[in-house]
Design an enzyme around this catalytic site. Structure first.
Site: not given
Length: 475
Positions: A279, A282, A311, A346, A364, A387
Site C-alpha cells: 500500500e 501504491w 457520462w 479504503n 468520475w 477514482w
C-alpha cells in the site's frame, strides 16, 4: 549563512529532509504560507485545513525547541508567492531556500516560478526528496518511461529497496538562539468553512499522536492487516493516511515500522506487513504517475479515449450519492462515514467510486471532487489514482467489465451488518440478511425512513458495459 525552510506538506521535525539540510547549512528560519484561494481552487476539505493548522501549532512548539522561528504569511493564491519569497529573502538576508518537493502540476509551476524569481538575487532554491522513497523518473521501464502497471513498478521498487533502504533522519539538534519571535498560528482561516469540532477527537494532531497510531498498528494490527483490511466494521487498517498526507509522518518512518514488525523482510514473511508495504508503494506509484503524466492532475483521464464516454448529468442522483441516500446500504453507510469523520474505509472508497462512475454513469471527476472536499487525508495523487482505477479510465485500472455489486460487497465484507448499523441507525433493527437489501421486505419495511434504490443494478450494469463497448468500437 542564513537559511529559509519553506514548510508545505511536511509538518514534522523528525526525518524531515529539507529541515535537516537547512539547519546543517546555517541559522534557519521556517516559513508557512496560508493560501485560502489556492486551497479553495484545489477543493481542500475544511477538516483537512483544520488538521493542517492544528498540526502546524504542534510543529511550532517543536520548532521552538530547536530555536527555529516560524514565520506565517497569508496570500490568496500561489501567484503571489514568488514576489513574497524575494521580499523575505532580502529582508532576512537569506542565502538559500529549502523545501521538500511536491508533485502536482500547480505545485511544480509554483516552485519553478519561485526559483526563477530568486535567481536574480543569486539565492538558490534547494528542492529535496522527502514525501517519496524514490524520486520520480528514477523508477522507469527499460525504455526509460514511467511505469503504467503497478506490479512492474513494485518489482523494481523491491529490487532497489533490497539493496539500499532509505534511512530515517533524526530530529536535528537545536541551533543557536535567534533574536526573532515566531508568528502565532491561527486556529481558523477567514472565508473558509469551519469543520465539525468532533473531528479533532477522531484525528488528534502532532507527531507524538501520529507515532502512537503507527506504533499501535505495527504492534497490534499489522499482522492481521491482510485478512481484516477489507472489513469496514473491524479496526483493521492503520488510519495513518491523514498524517502521511500532511507530512506529519514520512513514508520512510512507515516503511521502517513495517520492516521492524516483519523482521526486516520486504516481500516475504508476515502477509499483513507485506500487504501494508504494498500500500505504501501504491501511494508511491500514483505520485510518480503525476509527474510522468501531468494531465491526470489537470482534470483529464489517463486513458485519453475515455474522455468520450457518454457520462450522465443527473444532479438528483449525484446528490443522493453525496448525501448517502441511494437506497443501497453499503453505499449510504460509506458516504455518511465520510461526512461524519472526514475519512472512508479504503474498500468502500472503491465500492462507492465504482457505483457512481459505473452504476450511475456519472463522470468520475464529480466524485473525485466530492472526496477532496471532504477527506481529511485528501491527496491529489492517491485520490485521482483511486477514482480513475475504479472508473476504468486510469493507469493499471480495473477492466471496464468488472463492476462491484454493492449487495455482494456488503454481504461479503460486512456479513453481520455491524458497519451498516453504525452509520444507518434507521436499519439497526433488521436482521443480518435483510439489512443488506432491506427493500426485499416490501411492505414490512414501509414505515422506515430509508429511500428506495435510485437505480436498477442489472440495467445500470448493462448501460455501463454498453457505453464502454461502444467507445471501443469507435476507436
Amino acid at each position: 549563512m542564513n537559511q529559509l525552510y519553506w514548510l508545505r506538506t511536511d509538518l514534522r521535525v523528525a526525518d524531515n529532509t529539507a529541515l535537516t539540510a537547512a539547519m546543517t547549512a546555517g541559522p534557519t528560519l521556517a516559513l508557512y504560507l496560508i493560501t485560502p484561494g489556492q486551497w479553495r481552487a484545489h477543493d481542500d476539505a475544511p477538516c483537512k485545513i483544520d488538521f493542517w493548522l492544528r498540526n502546524l501549532a504542534e510543529l511550532s512548539a517543536r520548532l521552538s525547541e530547536l530555536n527555529v522561528p516560524l514565520l506565517i504569511r497569508t496570500l490568496d493564491d500561489w501567484r503571489e508567492v514568488p514576489a513574497l519569497m524575494v521580499e523575505l529573502c532580502r529582508t532576512h538576508r537569506i542565502d538559500a531556500l529549502h523545501a521538500n518537493d511536491e508533485y502536482g502540476v500547480n505545485e511544480q509551476r509554483r516552485d519553478q516560478a519561485v526559483a526563477e524569481a530568486l535567481r536574480q538575487d543569486a539565492v538558490p532554491f534547494h528542492r529535496h526528496l522527502d514525501q517519496l522513497l524514490f524520486a520520480p523518473g528514477s523508477i522507469t521501464t527499460l525504455a526509460g518511461e514511467c511505469f503504467k502497471v503497478f506490479s512492474q513498478f513494485r518489482k523494481v521498487c523491491y529490487s532497489r529497496l533490497s539493496h539500499s533502504l532509505p534511512r530515517s533522519l533524526p530530529t536535528p539538534a537545536p541551533q543557536r538562539w535567534l533574536a526573532m519571535e515566531s508568528d502565532p498560528v491561527p486556529t481558523s482561516v477567514e472565508g473558509l468553512a469551519s469543520p465539525d469540532q468532533s473531528l479533532q477527537t477522531y484525528w488528534p494532531a502532532g507527531e507524538a499522536a501520529a507515532h502512537r497510531r503507527l506504533q499501535t498498528f505495527a504492534e497490534n494490527g499489522m499482522a492481521d492487516y491482510q485478512s481484516l483490511r477489507d472489513m469496514p466494521a473491524e479496526p483493521g487498517t492503520s488510519q495513518v493516511s491523514p498524517y502521511l498526507a500532511a507530512g506529519v509522518l514520512s513514508p520512510r518512518q512507515c516503511l521502517h515500522a513495517a520492516l521492524v514488525t516483519n523482521r526486516g523482510e520486504l516481500d516475504s514473511g508476515n502477509p499483513g506487513a507485506v500487504t501494508w508495504i504494498n500500500e505504501l508503494l501504491w501511494r508511491e506509484f500514483y505520485k510518480h504517475i503525476l509527474v510522468g503524466y501531468p494531465r491526470v492532475s489537470m482534470g483529464r483521464a489517463f486513458r485519453s479515449e475515455t474522455e468520450f464516454l457518454p457520462w450522465r448529468r443527473d444532479p438528483d442522483d449525484l446528490t443522493a450519492w453525496q448525501q448517502g441516500r441511494t437506497g443501497f446500504p453499503i453505499i449510504d453507510a460509506a458516504m455518511r462515514q465520510l461526512l461524519a469523520t472526514g475519512w472512508m474505509h479504503n474498500r468502500l472508497r472503491m465500492v462507492t467510486a465504482m457505483f457512481l462512475s459505473k452504476n450511475l454513469l456519472i463522470d468520475w471527476r464529480e466524485g473525485e471532487r466530492w472526496f477532496m472536499q471532504h477527506l481529511i487525508d485528501g491527496d491529489l495523487a492517491a485520490n485521482n489514482g483511486g477514482w480513475q482505477w475504479s472508473a476504468s479510465t486510469g493507469t493499471d485500472s480495473v477492466p471496464y467489465f468488472r463492476l462491484f455489486n454493492p449487495m455482494s460487497q456488503s454481504t461479503r465484507f460486512d456479513p453481520d451488518g455491524r458497519f451498516l448499523r453504525r452509520w444507518l441507525p434507521e436499519l439497526a433493527t433488521l436482521g443480518e440478511r435483510d439489512i443488506h437489501n432491506p427493500h426485499k421486505l416490501n411492505g414490512l419495511f414501509a414505515d422506515v425512513d430509508y429511500p428506495l434504490p435510485i437505480v436498477d443494478l442489472p440495467m445500470s450494469r448493462e448501460r455501463a458495459l454498453t457505453a464502454f463497448r461502444q467507445l471501443g468500437e469507435q476507436r
